[in-house]
Motif scaffolding. Structure first.
Motif, PDB file in Angstrom:
ATOM      1  N   ALA A 304       0.846  -1.206   0.000  1.00  0.00           N
ATOM      2  CA  ALA A 304       0.000   0.000   0.000  1.00  0.00           C
ATOM      3  C   ALA A 304       0.878   1.251   0.000  1.00  0.00           C
ATOM      4  O   ALA A 304       0.586   2.235  -0.684  1.00  0.00           O
ATOM      5  CB  ALA A 304      -0.923   0.000   1.219  1.00  0.00           C
ATOM      6  N   HIS A 305       1.974   1.200   0.756  1.00  0.00           N
ATOM      7  CA  HIS A 305       2.887   2.340   0.813  1.00  0.00           C
ATOM      8  C   HIS A 305       3.513   2.596  -0.567  1.00  0.00           C
ATOM      9  O   HIS A 305       3.494   3.720  -1.073  1.00  0.00           O
ATOM     10  CB  HIS A 305       3.977   2.084   1.858  1.00  0.00           C
ATOM     11  N   GLU A 306       4.044   1.538  -1.169  1.00  0.00           N
ATOM     12  CA  GLU A 306       4.708   1.719  -2.474  1.00  0.00           C
ATOM     13  C   GLU A 306       3.696   2.152  -3.534  1.00  0.00           C
ATOM     14  O   GLU A 306       3.999   2.968  -4.397  1.00  0.00           O
ATOM     15  CB  GLU A 306       5.438   0.441  -2.897  1.00  0.00           C
ATOM     16  N   ALA A 308       1.011   3.935  -2.944  1.00  0.00           N
ATOM     17  CA  ALA A 308       0.675   5.336  -2.672  1.00  0.00           C
ATOM     18  C   ALA A 308       1.711   6.279  -3.286  1.00  0.00           C
ATOM     19  O   ALA A 308       1.390   7.384  -3.723  1.00  0.00           O
ATOM     20  CB  ALA A 308       0.559   5.561  -1.163  1.00  0.00           C
ATOM     21  N   HIS A 309       2.967   5.815  -3.367  1.00  0.00           N
ATOM     22  CA  HIS A 309       4.001   6.629  -4.015  1.00  0.00           C
ATOM     23  C   HIS A 309       3.680   6.915  -5.480  1.00  0.00           C
ATOM     24  O   HIS A 309       4.223   7.855  -6.060  1.00  0.00           O
ATOM     25  CB  HIS A 309       5.359   5.922  -3.944  1.00  0.00           C
ATOM     26  N   SER A 310       2.832   6.087  -6.092  1.00  0.00           N
ATOM     27  CA  SER A 310       2.473   6.334  -7.494  1.00  0.00           C
ATOM     28  C   SER A 310       1.914   7.741  -7.655  1.00  0.00           C
ATOM     29  O   SER A 310       2.012   8.337  -8.721  1.00  0.00           O
ATOM     30  CB  SER A 310       1.424   5.326  -7.972  1.00  0.00           C
ATOM     31  N   ASN A 327       7.662  13.506  -0.194  1.00  0.00           N
ATOM     32  CA  ASN A 327       7.494  12.141  -0.705  1.00  0.00           C
ATOM     33  C   ASN A 327       6.956  11.212   0.381  1.00  0.00           C
ATOM     34  O   ASN A 327       5.946  10.538   0.211  1.00  0.00           O
ATOM     35  CB  ASN A 327       8.848  11.566  -1.144  1.00  0.00           C
ATOM     36  N   GLU A 328       7.688  11.156   1.491  1.00  0.00           N
ATOM     37  CA  GLU A 328       7.433  10.076   2.449  1.00  0.00           C
ATOM     38  C   GLU A 328       6.309  10.390   3.440  1.00  0.00           C
ATOM     39  O   GLU A 328       5.559   9.498   3.816  1.00  0.00           O
ATOM     40  CB  GLU A 328       8.721   9.716   3.191  1.00  0.00           C
ATOM     41  N   GLY A 329       6.199  11.641   3.860  1.00  0.00           N
ATOM     42  CA  GLY A 329       5.117  11.991   4.778  1.00  0.00           C
ATOM     43  C   GLY A 329       3.769  11.848   4.085  1.00  0.00           C
ATOM     44  O   GLY A 329       2.838  11.241   4.616  1.00  0.00           O
ATOM     45  N   PRO A 392      10.961  12.055   8.334  1.00  0.00           N
ATOM     46  CA  PRO A 392      10.162  12.560   7.206  1.00  0.00           C
ATOM     47  C   PRO A 392       8.862  11.780   7.017  1.00  0.00           C
ATOM     48  O   PRO A 392       7.853  12.347   6.593  1.00  0.00           O
ATOM     49  CB  PRO A 392      11.081  12.397   5.994  1.00  0.00           C
ATOM     50  N   TYR A 393       8.870  10.498   7.348  1.00  0.00           N
ATOM     51  CA  TYR A 393       7.675   9.660   7.214  1.00  0.00           C
ATOM     52  C   TYR A 393       6.629  10.049   8.257  1.00  0.00           C
ATOM     53  O   TYR A 393       5.490  10.368   7.935  1.00  0.00           O
ATOM     54  CB  TYR A 393       8.027   8.179   7.437  1.00  0.00           C
ATOM     55  N   GLU A 394       7.046   9.986   9.520  1.00  0.00           N
ATOM     56  CA  GLU A 394       6.057  10.063  10.595  1.00  0.00           C
ATOM     57  C   GLU A 394       5.746  11.493  11.017  1.00  0.00           C
ATOM     58  O   GLU A 394       4.614  11.800  11.360  1.00  0.00           O
ATOM     59  CB  GLU A 394       6.533   9.228  11.792  1.00  0.00           C
TER      60      GLU A 394
HETATM   61 ZN    ZN Z   1       8.226   5.542   0.866  1.00  0.00          ZN
END
Ligand code: ZN
Length: 611
Positions: A304-306, A308-310, A327-329, A392-394
């Motif tokens: 799902a994460h990868e 969503a990067h689309s 990108n990551e957040g 950056p993600y969280e």
């Molecule tokens: Zn990512």
């Protein structure tokens, strides 16, 4: 010189590459690519032009004219430890395209070459991982996400192998004398037993999304636009097909939330266990670690994460690594929205809870260098792989979730769709995002301290833990551990890997060795097939000084090269006494050839800092 990116020699005053025609001869015996790149610029240019390279030998630079004219070039004599070596070309007047021929080094930081004994097919294997700044170790390029390229790619390989790439597969055919383009000589290119796989990427991508793999790769269809590829033979393909059966549905959920899926196909490649990440969002062909195949919800969440990067990352890309949170957040936010639809709110809350815990741990990791707790840190002179973290993600997720809570979900969903439609196929910075936010959500800067969120260190006071019954229950069970209470069989009866991971991550840091062994005797966590659980447990065991688990730690470090596991295990060992430090050094010296160069560098850096 007008730098556009602290991680690239690209000069903002000059045109950048917009298209690359690449021909690669894969020499497995020498772990080397002999390549040719015809680069086309966004505008004609005369005089000096700078490209990024790392460990590349450039053989020739010529004009695209017929006959070609040589172009003077020079490679910086001593490479910068982070950036590599600038390649300076002196272009004749009004040059729009030129050709380079070159060879990579066996030490190319993007590539891992696996010998037949290291693979399950018994065939050699090679794969690339270009994020963040490793594309420059495969071919000279403007290696900044600010410069998007389209490309064509010819891969010349032994005929018993096959190749995949994050691009449209055009054909598999015999090599032609006309297509070596100087990558190697014609006789070598066209030798018996070689084959060419041809790819075309018509959608523009940042160079870090350039990706390919070659080896004994098989495949299985999952749906009309999804297929899984893997190196491990029928058994791995069967397991992968089962694990990823719901992928087509996920793509539809993504489209409903974020707009049309613009990449045509969503294929998955399961790599050998040395793949350094959980997943890499290479467009059209996501790369995945085999550790995500474990038969529960967590593997699907990585997908799902990868996926969503689309939308966030691949369609809209961070302009530099300082804007990595864009990108990551955004992708972590989008991932949880997909998970919520596909797996339900409780699963999404657990995922969020693990993230919240991770964010808090990062505050501890960076307590002496709070710059890297900022959403937009200063990165000049810093190797992105060294400071890669969950911040950056969280923190990025928390920021977007905060905005959602402020304006309500329907308004935020509308904003997100508009944002994607406005900036797709562009690379943008944090300031552009903030301007767009303020323009579309008038007054938001009076309701949320945007400056504190973006420029401030630490976790802002209006960040929030997930609000869910199961999350709270697990946290309270974890806090009871200190007083000697283990969770009962009934309490854990319904637990999957994620519940255990959350429980272990929330245990107090100073627990007794006897408590750790008691927990394992009851629940066999050290033997879990789920690496998230196993690694969380082994960290606890190392911290508590349970030497009886060191064999298991060693096995784990030698079986899987995913940095999410290497980083905490090596760090935990390196923080202990000299005995554990020596153990870490020995394991690393024995396992280093098994790791991808990026993972090798990260482990080396952990052991050298704390050794
Ligand atoms: Zn990512």
């Amino acid at each position: 010189m007008a730098p556009v990116d602290p991680h690239s020699y690209t000069d903002g005053a000059h045109p950048v590459t917009k298209h690359a025609d690449l021909a690669f001869y894969l020499d497995f015996a020498a772990s080397t690519i002999h390549g040719s790149a015809l680069l086309t610029l966004s505008a004609p240019h005369s005089g000096d032009l700078l490209l990024d390279t790392r460990n590349i030998t450039v053989h020739s630079a010529t004009t695209a004219a017929d006959p070609p004219e040589p172009i003077p070039f020079s490679l910086a004599a001593s490479p910068d430890p982070v950036l590599g070596s600038a390649l300076t070309l002196t272009l004749p007047s009004d040059t729009t395209s030129f050709r380079l021929t070159f060879s990579t080094s066996p030490a190319a930081s993007a590539l891992q070459w696996l010998a037949p004994p290291q693979t399950s097919s018994g065939q050699p294997f090679v794969f690339s991982q270009c994020q963040s700044i490793h594309a420059r170790s495969i071919f000279p390029c403007h290696d900044t996400p600010a410069a998007r390229i389209t490309f064509s790619l010819l891969l010349n390989l032994p005929a018993q192998l096959s190749a995949v790439a994050a691009a449209r597969h055009v054909t598999r055919r015999d090599p032609l004398p006309s297509d070596h383009r100087g990558a190697c000589d014609e006789a070598t290119w066209c030798a018996t037993g070689r084959i060419v796989e041809e790819f075309e990427m018509e959608q523009s991508v940042p160079p870090y999304l350039f990706a390919f793999a070659a080896g004994g790769i098989g495949s299985r269809d999952l749906g009309p636009r999804t297929r899984v590829y893997a190196e491990g033979g029928e058994k791995v393909l069967d397991e992968a097909a089962r694990e990823f059966a719901g992928v087509e549905e996920m793509v539809k959920v993504g489209e409903a939330l974020f707009g049309p899926y613009d990449w045509e196909r969503f294929d998955l490649l399961v790599l050998p266990p040395s793949f350094p990440y959980g997943g890499m969002e290479n467009p059209r062909m996501v790369f995945l670690t085999p550790t995500v195949i474990k038969g529960d919800a967590a593997g699907a969440q990585v997908v799902a994460h990868e996926l969503a990067h689309s939308w966030t990352g691949n369609l809209i890309t961070n302009k530099t690594n300082e804007d990595f949170w864009l990108n990551e957040g955004y992708t972590t936010y989008a991932e949880r929205r997909i998970v919520e639809v596909v797996q339900g709110e409780e699963r999404a809350a657990l995922n969020m809870g693990i993230g919240w815990r991770g964010l808090n741990q990062m505050m501890e990791r960076f307590k002496d260098n709070m710059e890297f707790t900022k959403l937009k840190p200063k990165m000049a002179g810093i190797d992105p792989d060294d400071v890669y973290s969950e911040v950056p993600y969280e923190k990025g997720f928390q920021f977007l979730w905060r905005i959602e809570r402020q304006i309500g979900r329907p308004a935020f969903d509308e904003f997100t769709k508009k944002y994607i439609a406005k900036f797709k196929f562009q690379s943008i910075d944090t300031e552009t995002f903030l301007e767009f936010l303020k323009a579309n959500v008038p007054g938001i800067e009076n309701q949320i301290d945007l400056h504190l969120w973006v420029e401030g260190t630490g976790i802002p006071p209006d960040a929030m833990e997930p609000d869910s019954a199961i999350y709270k229950k697990i946290c309270s069970l974890a806090s009871e551990f200190k007083s000697g209470k283990l969770p009962s069989e009934d309490e854990v009866a319904e637990w999957n890997g994620q519940e255990w991971e959350l429980y272990l991550e929330n245990l107090p840091t100073d627990v007794e060795a006897s408590q750790v062994t008691a927990l394992d005797e009851r629940y066999k966590l050290s033997e879990s097939r789920d690496y998230e659980v196993k690694v969380a447990f082994l960290q606890l065991a190392i911290r508590a000084g349970c030497k009886c688990y060191f064999n298991e730690v060693e096995k784990c470090l030698k079986q899987v090269g995913r940095m999410k596991y290497l980083r905490p295990l090596y760090s935990a060992l390196a923080k202990c006494s000299s005995e554990e430090k020596m153990l870490a050094q020995r394991i690393f010296s024995e396992a280093r050839e098994f790791y991808h160069p990026i993972a090798r560098g990260v482990a080396e850096s952990i052991l050298s800092k704390q050794g």
